[in-house]
Design a protein around this motif. Structure first.
Motif, PDB file in Angstrom:
ATOM      1  N   TRP A 288       0.851  -1.194   0.000  1.00  9.67           N
ATOM      2  CA  TRP A 288       0.000   0.000   0.000  1.00  9.67           C
ATOM      3  C   TRP A 288       0.886   1.243   0.000  1.00  9.67           C
ATOM      4  CZ3 TRP A 288      -5.204   0.279  -0.599  1.00  9.67           C
ATOM      5  CH2 TRP A 288      -5.910  -0.931  -0.525  1.00  9.67           C
ATOM      6  N   LEU A 289       0.576   2.151  -0.934  1.00  7.63           N
ATOM      7  CA  LEU A 289       1.375   3.354  -1.095  1.00  7.63           C
ATOM      8  C   LEU A 289       0.485   4.589  -0.894  1.00  7.63           C
ATOM      9  CD1 LEU A 289       3.189   2.280  -4.398  1.00  7.63           C
ATOM     10  CD2 LEU A 289       4.063   2.055  -2.063  1.00  7.63           C
ATOM     11  N   LYS A 290       1.044   5.580  -0.229  1.00 12.60           N
ATOM     12  CA  LYS A 290       0.320   6.818   0.036  1.00 12.60           C
ATOM     13  C   LYS A 290       0.343   7.703  -1.212  1.00 12.60           C
ATOM     14  CE  LYS A 290       0.369  10.842   3.137  1.00 12.60           C
ATOM     15  NZ  LYS A 290       1.110  11.492   4.252  1.00 12.60           N
ATOM     16  N   VAL A 291      -0.855   8.136  -1.656  1.00 10.49           N
ATOM     17  CA  VAL A 291      -0.970   8.982  -2.845  1.00 10.49           C
ATOM     18  C   VAL A 291      -0.732  10.426  -2.442  1.00 10.49           C
ATOM     19  CG1 VAL A 291      -2.458   9.732  -4.739  1.00 10.49           C
ATOM     20  CG2 VAL A 291      -2.573   7.364  -3.921  1.00 10.49           C
ATOM     21  N   ILE A 292       0.300  11.051  -3.026  1.00  7.39           N
ATOM     22  CA  ILE A 292       0.704  12.393  -2.603  1.00  7.39           C
ATOM     23  C   ILE A 292       0.376  13.480  -3.628  1.00  7.39           C
ATOM     24  CG2 ILE A 292       2.545  11.532  -1.100  1.00  7.39           C
ATOM     25  CD1 ILE A 292       4.543  12.215  -3.359  1.00  7.39           C
ATOM     26  N   ASP A 293      -0.078  13.072  -4.836  1.00  3.32           N
ATOM     27  CA  ASP A 293      -0.356  14.105  -5.851  1.00  3.32           C
ATOM     28  C   ASP A 293      -1.243  13.515  -6.934  1.00  3.32           C
ATOM     29  OD1 ASP A 293      -0.318  16.559  -7.033  1.00  3.32           O
ATOM     30  OD2 ASP A 293       1.805  16.555  -7.583  1.00  3.32           O
ATOM     31  N   ASN A 294      -1.854  14.385  -7.708  1.00  4.64           N
ATOM     32  CA  ASN A 294      -2.661  14.010  -8.868  1.00  4.64           C
ATOM     33  C   ASN A 294      -2.167  14.857 -10.038  1.00  4.64           C
ATOM     34  OD1 ASN A 294      -4.688  13.582 -10.819  1.00  4.64           O
ATOM     35  ND2 ASN A 294      -6.176  13.134  -9.211  1.00  4.64           N
ATOM     36  N   ILE A 295      -1.604  14.194 -11.067  1.00  8.74           N
ATOM     37  CA  ILE A 295      -0.898  14.919 -12.143  1.00  8.74           C
ATOM     38  C   ILE A 295      -1.651  14.771 -13.474  1.00  8.74           C
ATOM     39  CG2 ILE A 295       1.310  15.276 -13.286  1.00  8.74           C
ATOM     40  CD1 ILE A 295       2.579  13.571 -11.022  1.00  8.74           C
ATOM     41  N   PRO A 296      -2.374  15.800 -13.905  1.00  9.27           N
ATOM     42  CA  PRO A 296      -3.001  15.746 -15.226  1.00  9.27           C
ATOM     43  C   PRO A 296      -1.990  16.091 -16.319  1.00  9.27           C
ATOM     44  CG  PRO A 296      -3.530  17.815 -14.165  1.00  9.27           C
ATOM     45  CD  PRO A 296      -2.699  17.031 -13.181  1.00  9.27           C
ATOM     46  N   CYS A 297      -2.377  15.870 -17.584  1.00  8.59           N
ATOM     47  CA  CYS A 297      -1.502  16.247 -18.709  1.00  8.59           C
ATOM     48  C   CYS A 297      -1.257  17.745 -18.684  1.00  8.59           C
ATOM     49  CB  CYS A 297      -2.158  15.865 -20.033  1.00  8.59           C
ATOM     50  SG  CYS A 297      -1.739  14.222 -20.588  1.00  8.59           S
ATOM     51  N   GLY A 298      -0.024  18.129 -18.961  1.00  9.12           N
ATOM     52  CA  GLY A 298       0.330  19.539 -19.015  1.00  9.12           C
ATOM     53  C   GLY A 298       0.799  20.111 -17.704  1.00  9.12           C
ATOM     54  N   SER A 299       0.681  19.343 -16.623  1.00  5.95           N
ATOM     55  CA  SER A 299       1.127  19.819 -15.316  1.00  5.95           C
ATOM     56  C   SER A 299       2.447  19.158 -14.929  1.00  5.95           C
ATOM     57  CB  SER A 299       0.077  19.503 -14.244  1.00  5.95           C
ATOM     58  OG  SER A 299      -1.112  20.222 -14.483  1.00  5.95           O
ATOM     59  N   VAL A 300       3.223  19.870 -14.139  1.00  2.45           N
ATOM     60  CA  VAL A 300       4.479  19.343 -13.617  1.00  2.45           C
ATOM     61  C   VAL A 300       4.383  19.310 -12.095  1.00  2.45           C
ATOM     62  CG1 VAL A 300       6.974  19.664 -13.467  1.00  2.45           C
ATOM     63  CG2 VAL A 300       5.771  20.256 -15.578  1.00  2.45           C
ATOM     64  N   SER A 301       4.523  18.124 -11.545  1.00  2.62           N
ATOM     65  CA  SER A 301       4.378  17.964 -10.097  1.00  2.62           C
ATOM     66  C   SER A 301       5.584  18.533  -9.356  1.00  2.62           C
ATOM     67  CB  SER A 301       4.219  16.484  -9.751  1.00  2.62           C
ATOM     68  OG  SER A 301       4.168  16.299  -8.349  1.00  2.62           O
ATOM     69  N   ASP A 302       5.312  19.141  -8.183  1.00  9.64           N
ATOM     70  CA  ASP A 302       6.410  19.596  -7.328  1.00  9.64           C
ATOM     71  C   ASP A 302       6.665  18.625  -6.172  1.00  9.64           C
ATOM     72  OD1 ASP A 302       4.173  20.008  -5.802  1.00  9.64           O
ATOM     73  OD2 ASP A 302       4.494  22.155  -5.488  1.00  9.64           O
ATOM     74  N   GLN A 303       5.979  17.471  -6.241  1.00 10.93           N
ATOM     75  CA  GLN A 303       6.138  16.450  -5.212  1.00 10.93           C
ATOM     76  C   GLN A 303       7.112  15.366  -5.704  1.00 10.93           C
ATOM     77  OE1 GLN A 303       4.535  16.640  -2.098  1.00 10.93           O
ATOM     78  NE2 GLN A 303       4.093  18.696  -2.922  1.00 10.93           N
TER      79      GLN A 303
ATOM     80  N   ILE B 186      -1.417   9.728 -11.989  1.00 13.57           N
ATOM     81  CA  ILE B 186      -0.906  10.368 -13.211  1.00 13.57           C
ATOM     82  C   ILE B 186      -1.745   9.965 -14.409  1.00 13.57           C
ATOM     83  CG2 ILE B 186       0.755   8.532 -13.773  1.00 13.57           C
ATOM     84  CD1 ILE B 186       2.739  10.822 -14.543  1.00 13.57           C
ATOM     85  N   MET B 187      -1.873  10.891 -15.366  1.00 15.95           N
ATOM     86  CA  MET B 187      -2.632  10.654 -16.580  1.00 15.95           C
ATOM     87  C   MET B 187      -1.675  10.312 -17.739  1.00 15.95           C
ATOM     88  SD  MET B 187      -5.734  11.184 -15.574  1.00 15.95           S
ATOM     89  CE  MET B 187      -5.305  10.698 -13.902  1.00 15.95           C
ATOM     90  N   THR B 188      -2.213   9.630 -18.750  1.00 11.62           N
ATOM     91  CA  THR B 188      -1.427   9.305 -19.945  1.00 11.62           C
ATOM     92  C   THR B 188      -0.881  10.580 -20.592  1.00 11.62           C
ATOM     93  OG1 THR B 188      -2.818   7.384 -20.372  1.00 11.62           O
ATOM     94  CG2 THR B 188      -1.486   8.183 -22.209  1.00 11.62           C
ATOM     95  N   GLY B 189       0.417  10.596 -20.855  1.00 13.98           N
ATOM     96  CA  GLY B 189       1.045  11.742 -21.497  1.00 13.98           C
ATOM     97  C   GLY B 189       1.595  12.776 -20.548  1.00 13.98           C
ATOM     98  N   ALA B 190       1.298  12.630 -19.270  1.00 14.69           N
ATOM     99  CA  ALA B 190       1.798  13.603 -18.298  1.00 14.69           C
ATOM    100  C   ALA B 190       3.263  13.335 -17.963  1.00 14.69           C
ATOM    101  CB  ALA B 190       0.954  13.565 -17.033  1.00 14.69           C
ATOM    102  N   GLN B 191       3.929  14.362 -17.417  1.00 10.56           N
ATOM    103  CA  GLN B 191       5.335  14.228 -17.051  1.00 10.56           C
ATOM    104  C   GLN B 191       5.463  13.425 -15.764  1.00 10.56           C
ATOM    105  OE1 GLN B 191       7.835  17.673 -17.492  1.00 10.56           O
ATOM    106  NE2 GLN B 191       9.024  17.184 -15.663  1.00 10.56           N
ATOM    107  N   VAL B 192       6.292  12.375 -15.821  1.00  6.78           N
ATOM    108  CA  VAL B 192       6.511  11.516 -14.649  1.00  6.78           C
ATOM    109  C   VAL B 192       7.277  12.324 -13.596  1.00  6.78           C
ATOM    110  CG1 VAL B 192       7.617   9.402 -13.814  1.00  6.78           C
ATOM    111  CG2 VAL B 192       6.501   9.443 -16.071  1.00  6.78           C
ATOM    112  N   PRO B 193       6.808  12.322 -12.349  1.00  9.70           N
ATOM    113  CA  PRO B 193       7.440  13.157 -11.322  1.00  9.70           C
ATOM    114  C   PRO B 193       8.815  12.646 -10.917  1.00  9.70           C
ATOM    115  CG  PRO B 193       5.789  11.741 -10.338  1.00  9.70           C
ATOM    116  CD  PRO B 193       5.658  11.561 -11.818  1.00  9.70           C
ATOM    117  N   GLU B 194       9.586  13.551 -10.350  1.00  7.49           N
ATOM    118  CA  GLU B 194      10.912  13.208  -9.871  1.00  7.49           C
ATOM    119  C   GLU B 194      10.814  12.106  -8.825  1.00  7.49           C
ATOM    120  OE1 GLU B 194      14.763  15.433  -7.787  1.00  7.49           O
ATOM    121  OE2 GLU B 194      13.109  16.621  -8.624  1.00  7.49           O
TER     122      GLU B 194
END
Length: 430
Positions: free
Chosen positions: A91-106, A116-124
């Motif tokens: 079980w993993l804690k969900v820390i963000d929701n990343i749509p296409c065109g957004s860049v996560s700061d998490q 994460i959505m298809t085509g979105a930038q994979v977070p660091e």
């Protein structure tokens, strides 16, 4: 009558019957020596469809430019799923929701995940994406948790930077015909203007007192001027800009004037009719009159053996047969390659395939025959069926043809099943 003039006239008249025939490849090679590469122009990308690139284009940046998710799901650290090899869920804690065109700061760390959505930038921090269908989720005390029950390999569902092209790589070569795929890739790289070869402007007209305008009613002994419009269509397909000129009667003085005016105005001139050895075949007389350099006026081919080419002041003149079948073939073998060379294209000639004859072909000739036909595939074999009506004067089967079947004279005709070379017609397999 002056005997010298009379002798000269007789010699000029005999030259009609003493033409030196050249092979098709030799005629094509002769023409190539006189083709001048056209000039270029810059157009907007949306105007580039159907044009020919005049310069190589290189990638100004990598593509993709960021690590891209290939799925709707969760970006995770793949090592968090190592314990799932025995069917145990993590079980993993969900820390963000990343749509296409957004860049996560998490930053994804062990024990966390980001929706994460298809085509979105994979977070660091994340090195894999697990598809949504392979997970289950729950919310506890306002916190979302996601369960993964299968081992996920590193890089799973993550498109790396530069997978398709690295910065500086060749995108498209000069001489490429721009179509939907090329438009797509150019737009992807922000190429909003392209340098292309300017379309050659080609003047076309028919000769013959028997010709009627296509708007005129039929008259006894007359035919409508269809060749000019067929040639205009062929020119457009070949990348040129056709200029339809009025047909002219059998008058060599008028023909000379019209040809000279056209050669001054246009890049290439194509005529149809008046190239055989009859008393009224004025184009044949014109190209032999010494006002231009004759390249050839007889080719070892059927139909169209009287196909003629000449050059004046660096510009090419093609005088094609007035018979529609011969005119059609002469254009494909000689005019079309010329235009493609002017445009800087690499593949000048019709694509060649091998095929089996689908029916007997009984005509025997001393020249190579280019027979209109249709192609089909049966049990993995390419079958070429000759048109039933293939005479030079027949035009109706042009619209039904997808290839030219090449029958060399040494075959003395050809039986069904004979292996033959075929030339694919433009758009013939569409």
């Amino acid at each position: 009558m002056n005997h010298n003039i009379n002798n000269a006239h007789q010699e000029f008249d005999r030259s009609k019957f003493q033409r030196k025939a050249v092979q098709v490849p030799d005629a094509q090679s002769i023409i190539k020596e006189y083709v001048k590469k056209g000039i270029t122009e810059t157009v907007k990308l949306e105007q580039g469809d159907g044009r020919v690139l005049a310069t190589d284009i290189f990638a100004p940046h990598a593509f993709p430019t960021f690590r891209r998710s290939g799925m709707d799901g969760y970006a995770i650290l793949s090592t968090d799923t190592d314990c799932c090899s025995n069917g145990e869920a993590v079980w993993l804690k969900v820390i963000d929701n990343i749509p296409c065109g957004s860049v996560s700061d998490q930053i994804v760390t062990s024990g966390t995940a980001s929706r994460i959505m298809t085509g979105a930038q994979v977070p660091e921090g994340a090195d894999a994406v697990v598809m949504l269908e392979m997970t289950e989720s729950r919310i506890e005390d306002g916190i979302e948790w996601v369960a993964v029950k299968k081992v996920i390999e590193a890089c799973k569902n993550v498109t790396p930077i530069g997978l398709e092209l690295q910065v500086g790589e060749l995108i498209l070569k000069k001489g490429t015909l721009i179509g939907p795929g090329e438009i797509s890739v150019l737009a992807t790289f922000g190429v909003h203007e392209v340098e292309v070869s300017k379309r050659p402007v080609v003047g076309i007209f028919s000769t013959g007192t028997e010709l009627l305008d296509i708007r005129e009613p039929l008259q006894p002994g007359k035919i409508r001027n269809s060749n000019t419009y067929m040639l205009a269509s062929q020119l457009s397909e070949a990348g040129a800009e056709p200029v339809v000129m009025n047909a002219i009667p059998d008058d060599i003085t008028l023909a000379r004037q019209k040809v000279e005016e056209a050669l001054e105005r246009y890049d290439v001139v194509v005529t149809t009719g008046g190239v055989s050895v009859g008393d009224y075949d004025i184009m044949g007389d014109l190209v032999r009159s010494g006002t231009m350099k004759l390249l050839f006026n007889k080719v070892t081919m059927r139909p169209g053996s009287v196909t003629t080419a000449a050059v004046k002041d660096g510009k090419l003149l093609f005088a094609l047969s007035g018979n529609p079948g011969a005119c059609y073939v002469g254009f494909l073998l000689f005019v079309r390659p010329t235009l493609r060379q002017m445009l800087g294209m690499k593949e000048l000639y019709l694509k060649e395939w091998s095929a089996e004859l689908g029916s007997d072909y009984d005509k025997v000739n001393n020249f190579t025959r280019y027979v209109r036909g249709t192609l089909e595939v049966s049990d993995g074999r390419v079958i070429a069926k000759p048109a039933q009506l293939d005479e030079s004067s027949v035009m109706i089967t042009i619209k039904d043809s997808s290839c030219l079947i090449v029958i060399p004279p040494d075959l003395k005709g050809a039986p069904v099943g004979q292996k033959v070379k075929v030339l694919l017609l433009p758009g013939g397999l569409s």
